[in-house]
Design a protein around this motif. Structure first.
Motif, short mmCIF file in Angstrom:
data_model
loop_
_atom_site.label_atom_id
_atom_site.label_comp_id
_atom_site.label_asym_id
_atom_site.label_seq_id
_atom_site.Cartn_x
_atom_site.Cartn_y
_atom_site.Cartn_z
N ALA A 1 25.59 33.18 -21.05
CA ALA A 1 25.84 34.69 -20.54
C ALA A 1 27.48 34.77 -20.65
CB ALA A 1 25.28 35.09 -19.45
N LEU A 2 28.08 33.68 -20.12
CA LEU A 2 29.50 33.89 -19.94
C LEU A 2 30.22 33.79 -21.21
CD1 LEU A 2 32.03 33.91 -18.11
CD2 LEU A 2 32.16 31.60 -17.58
N SER A 3 29.75 32.88 -22.16
CA SER A 3 30.06 32.80 -23.39
C SER A 3 30.17 33.84 -24.15
CB SER A 3 29.30 31.49 -24.05
OG SER A 3 29.76 30.39 -23.57
N ALA A 4 28.96 34.67 -23.97
CA ALA A 4 28.76 35.91 -24.72
C ALA A 4 29.71 36.77 -24.16
CB ALA A 4 27.33 36.47 -24.46
N ALA A 5 30.04 36.83 -22.69
CA ALA A 5 31.03 37.95 -22.45
C ALA A 5 32.32 37.91 -22.93
CB ALA A 5 31.14 37.85 -20.89
N GLY B 1 40.99 61.95 -28.80
CA GLY B 1 41.99 62.65 -28.00
C GLY B 1 42.20 62.32 -26.50
N SER B 2 41.20 61.74 -26.00
CA SER B 2 41.04 61.47 -24.48
C SER B 2 41.21 59.92 -24.37
CB SER B 2 39.68 61.88 -24.01
OG SER B 2 39.61 63.08 -24.20
N PHE B 3 41.79 59.43 -23.26
CA PHE B 3 41.88 58.13 -23.03
C PHE B 3 40.33 57.66 -22.19
CE2 PHE B 3 46.38 59.09 -23.05
CZ PHE B 3 46.77 58.25 -23.90
N VAL B 4 39.95 56.33 -22.76
CA VAL B 4 38.98 55.86 -21.98
C VAL B 4 39.33 54.05 -21.87
CG1 VAL B 4 37.26 57.20 -23.15
CG2 VAL B 4 37.67 55.22 -24.42
N TYR B 5 38.57 53.91 -20.80
CA TYR B 5 38.52 52.60 -20.54
C TYR B 5 37.20 51.72 -21.19
CZ TYR B 5 42.14 52.92 -16.98
OH TYR B 5 43.02 53.13 -16.04
N LYS B 6 37.39 50.88 -22.08
CA LYS B 6 36.36 50.24 -22.67
C LYS B 6 35.97 48.76 -21.90
CE LYS B 6 36.27 52.69 -26.93
NZ LYS B 6 36.00 52.17 -28.58
N LEU B 7 35.09 48.74 -21.17
CA LEU B 7 34.74 47.56 -20.50
C LEU B 7 33.83 46.61 -20.73
CD1 LEU B 7 34.81 49.71 -16.98
CD2 LEU B 7 36.95 48.37 -18.13
N VAL B 8 33.95 45.28 -20.46
CA VAL B 8 32.95 44.28 -20.72
C VAL B 8 32.49 43.76 -19.49
CG1 VAL B 8 32.25 42.02 -21.79
CG2 VAL B 8 33.84 43.56 -22.96
N SER C 1 27.13 43.91 -20.71
CA SER C 1 27.22 45.06 -21.00
C SER C 1 28.57 45.65 -21.50
CB SER C 1 26.82 46.23 -19.81
OG SER C 1 25.51 45.72 -19.44
N ASN C 2 28.69 46.67 -22.42
CA ASN C 2 29.82 47.46 -22.97
C ASN C 2 29.79 48.54 -22.30
OD1 ASN C 2 31.13 45.18 -24.54
ND2 ASN C 2 29.51 45.40 -25.76
N LEU C 3 30.65 49.05 -21.69
CA LEU C 3 30.79 50.41 -20.90
C LEU C 3 32.16 51.03 -21.30
CD1 LEU C 3 29.73 49.78 -17.35
CD2 LEU C 3 28.12 50.44 -19.25
N THR C 4 32.05 52.53 -21.48
CA THR C 4 32.96 53.30 -21.79
C THR C 4 33.17 54.36 -20.51
OG1 THR C 4 32.76 52.91 -24.23
CG2 THR C 4 34.13 55.04 -23.19
N VAL C 5 34.35 54.21 -19.98
CA VAL C 5 34.41 55.08 -18.89
C VAL C 5 35.87 56.07 -19.14
CG1 VAL C 5 35.25 55.00 -16.62
CG2 VAL C 5 33.82 53.46 -17.39
N GLU C 6 35.43 57.66 -18.93
CA GLU C 6 36.67 58.48 -19.10
C GLU C 6 37.92 57.92 -18.19
OE1 GLU C 6 37.19 61.09 -21.06
OE2 GLU C 6 35.00 60.59 -22.05
N ALA C 7 39.04 57.79 -18.64
CA ALA C 7 39.93 57.29 -18.06
C ALA C 7 40.63 58.42 -16.67
CB ALA C 7 41.09 56.80 -18.62
N LEU C 8 40.19 59.87 -17.24
CA LEU C 8 40.97 60.82 -16.59
C LEU C 8 40.01 61.03 -15.47
CD1 LEU C 8 43.47 62.78 -16.11
CD2 LEU C 8 42.15 64.44 -17.56
N THR C 9 38.83 61.04 -15.56
CA THR C 9 37.76 61.47 -14.45
C THR C 9 36.80 60.43 -13.88
OG1 THR C 9 35.96 61.75 -16.15
CG2 THR C 9 37.50 63.66 -15.64
N GLY C 10 36.66 59.23 -14.52
CA GLY C 10 36.03 58.00 -14.23
C GLY C 10 34.64 58.16 -14.56
N GLN C 11 34.26 59.43 -15.32
CA GLN C 11 32.69 59.44 -15.70
C GLN C 11 32.41 58.55 -16.70
OE1 GLN C 11 32.06 63.22 -17.46
NE2 GLN C 11 29.94 63.16 -17.69
#
Length: 91
Positions: free
Chosen positions: A4-8, A64-71, A80-90
């Motif tokens: 799992a760590l290797s995959a991450a 046109g919006s900033f997002v955080y792409k997280l592993v 998991s790969n998640l995308t979070v709106e950087a302005l709102t946290g959604q």
């Protein structure tokens, strides 16, 4: 090293090379200039909701919006790969 760590780590390595993403070392001024939520606030929110740990992050622009792409490495080892709106946290 666990599978799992290797995959991450593998997933994280691929994420930083995405187009429209900035090098993490250059993200601070962009976050400040655009009044984006700080990464540590996003990490805490995501880790609380998922029960996992953020193992890599990118600041990117999408439509046109900033997002955080997280592993995120989950509590049972899933990645998991998640995308979070950087302005709102959604998510």
């Amino acid at each position: 090293m666990s599978d799992a760590l290797s995959a991450a780590i593998f997933a994280a390595a691929g994420q930083s090379a995405q187009p429209d993403c900035v090098e993490w070392s250059k993200a601070g001024p962009i976050i400040a200039q655009n009044s984006l939520l700080p990464a540590n606030v996003i990490y805490q929110m995501v880790q609380k909701k998922t029960g996992g740990k953020v193992v890599n992050q990118s600041l990117c622009t999408v439509g046109g919006s900033f997002v955080y792409k997280l592993v995120v490495l989950g509590p049972t080892g899933e990645v998991s790969n998640l995308t979070v709106e950087a302005l709102t946290g959604q998510l």
